[in-house]
Design a protein around this motif. Structure first.
Motif, PDB file in Angstrom:
ATOM      1  N   ILE A   1       0.871  -1.175   0.000  1.00 32.02           N
ATOM      2  CA  ILE A   1       0.000   0.000   0.000  1.00 32.02           C
ATOM      3  C   ILE A   1       0.909   1.226   0.000  1.00 32.02           C
ATOM      4  O   ILE A   1       1.683   1.427   0.934  1.00 32.02           O
ATOM      5  N   LEU A   2       0.833   2.008  -1.059  1.00 32.31           N
ATOM      6  CA  LEU A   2       1.659   3.212  -1.182  1.00 32.31           C
ATOM      7  C   LEU A   2       0.788   4.462  -1.130  1.00 32.31           C
ATOM      8  O   LEU A   2      -0.443   4.381  -1.210  1.00 32.31           O
ATOM      9  N   ASP A   3       1.439   5.608  -1.020  1.00 25.17           N
ATOM     10  CA  ASP A   3       0.758   6.892  -1.003  1.00 25.17           C
ATOM     11  C   ASP A   3      -0.228   6.971  -2.169  1.00 25.17           C
ATOM     12  O   ASP A   3       0.090   6.566  -3.292  1.00 25.17           O
ATOM     13  N   ARG A   4      -1.416   7.464  -1.896  1.00 25.44           N
ATOM     14  CA  ARG A   4      -2.502   7.632  -2.871  1.00 25.44           C
ATOM     15  C   ARG A   4      -3.074   6.311  -3.390  1.00 25.44           C
ATOM     16  O   ARG A   4      -3.623   6.245  -4.481  1.00 25.44           O
ATOM     17  N   HIS A   5      -2.946   5.272  -2.604  1.00 24.82           N
ATOM     18  CA  HIS A   5      -3.545   3.974  -2.946  1.00 24.82           C
ATOM     19  C   HIS A   5      -5.060   4.117  -2.960  1.00 24.82           C
ATOM     20  O   HIS A   5      -5.631   4.892  -2.198  1.00 24.82           O
ATOM     21  N   GLY A   6      -5.711   3.368  -3.804  1.00 27.83           N
ATOM     22  CA  GLY A   6      -7.171   3.381  -3.852  1.00 27.83           C
ATOM     23  C   GLY A   6      -7.775   2.787  -2.589  1.00 27.83           C
ATOM     24  O   GLY A   6      -7.098   2.122  -1.804  1.00 27.83           O
ATOM     25  N   ASP A   7      -9.046   3.012  -2.399  1.00 24.06           N
ATOM     26  CA  ASP A   7      -9.749   2.460  -1.240  1.00 24.06           C
ATOM     27  C   ASP A   7      -9.619   0.942  -1.241  1.00 24.06           C
ATOM     28  O   ASP A   7      -9.666   0.299  -2.294  1.00 24.06           O
ATOM     29  N   PHE A   8      -9.458   0.367  -0.054  1.00 22.93           N
ATOM     30  CA  PHE A   8      -9.129  -1.050   0.041  1.00 22.93           C
ATOM     31  C   PHE A   8      -9.492  -1.556   1.423  1.00 22.93           C
ATOM     32  O   PHE A   8      -9.357  -0.837   2.414  1.00 22.93           O
ATOM     33  N   ILE A   9      -9.942  -2.804   1.494  1.00 18.64           N
ATOM     34  CA  ILE A   9     -10.136  -3.471   2.782  1.00 18.64           C
ATOM     35  C   ILE A   9      -9.789  -4.943   2.616  1.00 18.64           C
ATOM     36  O   ILE A   9     -10.076  -5.545   1.576  1.00 18.64           O
ATOM     37  N   SER A  10      -9.130  -5.505   3.621  1.00 11.70           N
ATOM     38  CA  SER A  10      -8.804  -6.929   3.600  1.00 11.70           C
ATOM     39  C   SER A  10      -8.506  -7.389   5.024  1.00 11.70           C
ATOM     40  O   SER A  10      -8.059  -6.614   5.865  1.00 11.70           O
ATOM     41  N   PHE A  11      -8.733  -8.663   5.261  1.00 10.51           N
ATOM     42  CA  PHE A  11      -8.502  -9.254   6.577  1.00 10.51           C
ATOM     43  C   PHE A  11      -7.194 -10.030   6.582  1.00 10.51           C
ATOM     44  O   PHE A  11      -6.687 -10.425   5.541  1.00 10.51           O
ATOM     45  N   PHE A  12      -6.649 -10.259   7.772  1.00  9.53           N
ATOM     46  CA  PHE A  12      -5.435 -11.063   7.905  1.00  9.53           C
ATOM     47  C   PHE A  12      -5.485 -11.871   9.188  1.00  9.53           C
ATOM     48  O   PHE A  12      -6.184 -11.518  10.134  1.00  9.53           O
ATOM     49  N   GLN A  13      -4.722 -12.966   9.188  1.00  8.57           N
ATOM     50  CA  GLN A  13      -4.599 -13.819  10.373  1.00  8.57           C
ATOM     51  C   GLN A  13      -3.328 -13.459  11.148  1.00  8.57           C
ATOM     52  O   GLN A  13      -3.389 -13.109  12.300  1.00  8.57           O
ATOM     53  N   PHE A  14      -2.188 -13.593  10.500  1.00  9.60           N
ATOM     54  CA  PHE A  14      -0.898 -13.231  11.091  1.00  9.60           C
ATOM     55  C   PHE A  14      -0.083 -12.557   9.998  1.00  9.60           C
ATOM     56  O   PHE A  14      -0.052 -13.040   8.867  1.00  9.60           O
ATOM     57  N   THR A  15       0.579 -11.456  10.309  1.00  3.92           N
ATOM     58  CA  THR A  15       1.335 -10.755   9.283  1.00  3.92           C
ATOM     59  C   THR A  15       2.485  -9.948   9.869  1.00  3.92           C
ATOM     60  O   THR A  15       2.431  -9.493  11.013  1.00  3.92           O
ATOM     61  N   GLU A  16       3.505  -9.813   9.070  1.00  9.11           N
ATOM     62  CA  GLU A  16       4.547  -8.826   9.332  1.00  9.11           C
ATOM     63  C   GLU A  16       4.141  -7.581   8.564  1.00  9.11           C
ATOM     64  O   GLU A  16       3.711  -7.669   7.410  1.00  9.11           O
ATOM     65  N   ILE A  17       4.247  -6.436   9.198  1.00  7.19           N
ATOM     66  CA  ILE A  17       3.940  -5.164   8.545  1.00  7.19           C
ATOM     67  C   ILE A  17       5.271  -4.458   8.320  1.00  7.19           C
ATOM     68  O   ILE A  17       5.940  -4.074   9.282  1.00  7.19           O
TER      69      ILE A  17
END
Length: 111
Positions: free
Chosen positions: A31-47
């Motif tokens: 996800i970069l600057d000016r990314h479009g609208d977005f939604i998603s779920f996750f279980q385990f993640t590195e950010i």
């Protein structure tokens, strides 16, 4: 873009960043600057946080979702920490409890 990360403990991170990478249930997303609208779920993640002025480059999170609207990203999760092992262990225990394994292990320990 602005990124805000919250957990039941409160706001964990809120800062302007260039972007971030996260593993969602539908795959890895950057996800970069000016990314479009977005939604998603996750279980385990590195950010992986992207930006020169960011002190913390990696956070770990479990059981949540990422939501992007109007160039502001929100990550809402049950678990958030800089310590990968702490998140993995808690996430493993939660999954075991959900599957009934944790209570079986406790009953065996008492015998």
């Amino acid at each position: 873009m602005k990124l805000t990360i919250v957990s039941p403990a409160g706001e964990v991170f809120s800062q302007d960043i260039d972007g971030f990478t996260i593993n969602t249930n539908s795959g890895q997303r950057t996800i970069l600057d000016r990314h479009g609208d977005f939604i998603s779920f996750f279980q385990f993640t590195e950010i992986n946080l992207i930006g020169a002025a960011i002190e913390t480059k990696n956070l770990y999170s479990a059981l949540g979702y990422v939501y992007v609207k109007n160039n502001h990203a929100y990550i809402v999760a049950q678990l958030v920490n800089e310590n990968r092992e702490a998140i993995e262990e808690t996430y493993r225990r939660i999954n075991n409890i959900r599957q009934g394994k944790e209570t079986q292990e406790l009953h065996h320990d008492k015998s």
